[in-house]
Design an enzyme around this catalytic site. Structure first.
Site: not given
Ligand code: SF4
Length: 292
Positions: A127-128, A211, A214, A239
């Protein structure tokens, strides 16, 4: 002949010499040098945490046309969006906003769920990658140098950050970390002294803000980044947008975590997929960097 880097704005010898000299300078001096050297080919990358708000204020006092960009992941807290607007108003800056590719996000959340990151560290890293790392790569194509708010005392993975680095992950452009040797307290002293706008979440116990799903507030005495991905145990609080470029430390640890690059460390038994399998599933193979 010395190796040329990135857009050939600086070779390795110059980077070493200038980097050494800048280590003795304060953040304003580092920014002044960078603005003079790179002009509009330089930008501050801001996540609108307190460090980058301080840097924007410092740079704006030197050059009111300083460029600023941010990555809007699509999952930022409302308070961060509010702050972006307050910073626009305060400084009159046209903040450039980069977003993830919507087709990739759509495929990822359709296949793996909107909140995939809670299930598995590899899914969180994926996701990151999709929401942060890939948009950052797209953004940095536009610049010869970028400025970050990294500080050495934020975490072990940042302890070797230098004020000037050659960023091999992004085509050898120059990466500047003017606050590398500042403490959290020094940043807040600056922000209060100059009445710099900051994220309202800091007044509710947050010490590092990413985010919304998170990030959470941390108790008194806890590590500043312990509120990031708090459900993970043993994973790096990173990340993938930043790493110790010249030492390769973070890349090595991430590769080990994912069991790639010849290391035998495998994802835990209950891991859903490896990063490679996931990127293949999403059709972004070849556009994702294992180590970034
Ligand atoms: Fe995805 Fe969480 Fe990374 Fe944001 S911090 S990009 S929501 S995993």
């Amino acid at each position: 002949m010395d190796e040329q880097v990135g857009n050939q704005v600086m070779d390795q010898i110059e980077a070493r010499q200038v980097g050494l000299a800048l280590e003795a300078e304060g953040p304003e001096q580092v920014l002044a040098w960078a603005l003079e050297k790179f002009g509009d080919r330089l930008a501050i990358c801001s996540s609108f945490q307190v460090e980058s708000c301080a840097l924007i204020d410092m740079a704006w006092r030197i050059d009111r046309s300083v460029r600023v960009f941010t990555i809007d992941t699509g999952r930022l807290p409302d308070e961060t969006h509010d702050l972006v607007e307050r910073m626009r108003e305060r400084y009159g800056l046209a903040i450039e906003i980069f977003m993830p590719e919507h087709q990739v996000v759509q495929k990822m959340v359709s296949e793996l769920g909107t909140n995939l990151f809670y299930r598995d560290t590899n899914l969180r890293l994926l996701c990151c990658q999709v929401r942060k790392v890939l948009p950052l790569k797209r953004a940095l194509v536009n610049y010869d140098a970028w400025v970050t708010g990294l500080r050495r005392d934020q975490s072990a993975t940042r302890s070797e950050v230098r004020k000037l680095e050659i960023d091999d992950l992004h085509g050898g452009i120059v990466k500047l970390n003017p606050l590398a040797d500042w403490t959290e307290r020094e940043v807040w002293d600056y922000v209060r002294r100059h009445d710099v706008p900051y994220n309202a979440l800091y007044d509710r116990g947050y010490r590092s803000i990413g985010c919304a799903p998170c990030t959470r507030a941390v108790p008194e005495g806890a590590g500043a980044r312990s509120g990031r991905w708090w459900w993970e145990t043993g994973a790096l609080k990173e990340c993938g947008m930043h790493c110790a470029v010249e030492s390769g430390g973070f890349q090595r640890q991430l590769s080990e975590l994912l069991g790639v690059n010849g290391h035998n460390v495998q994802p835990p038994d209950d891991a859903v997929h490896s990063l490679e399998q996931l990127t293949e599933l999403l059709g972004i193979n070849g556009r994702i960097s294992k180590g970034s």
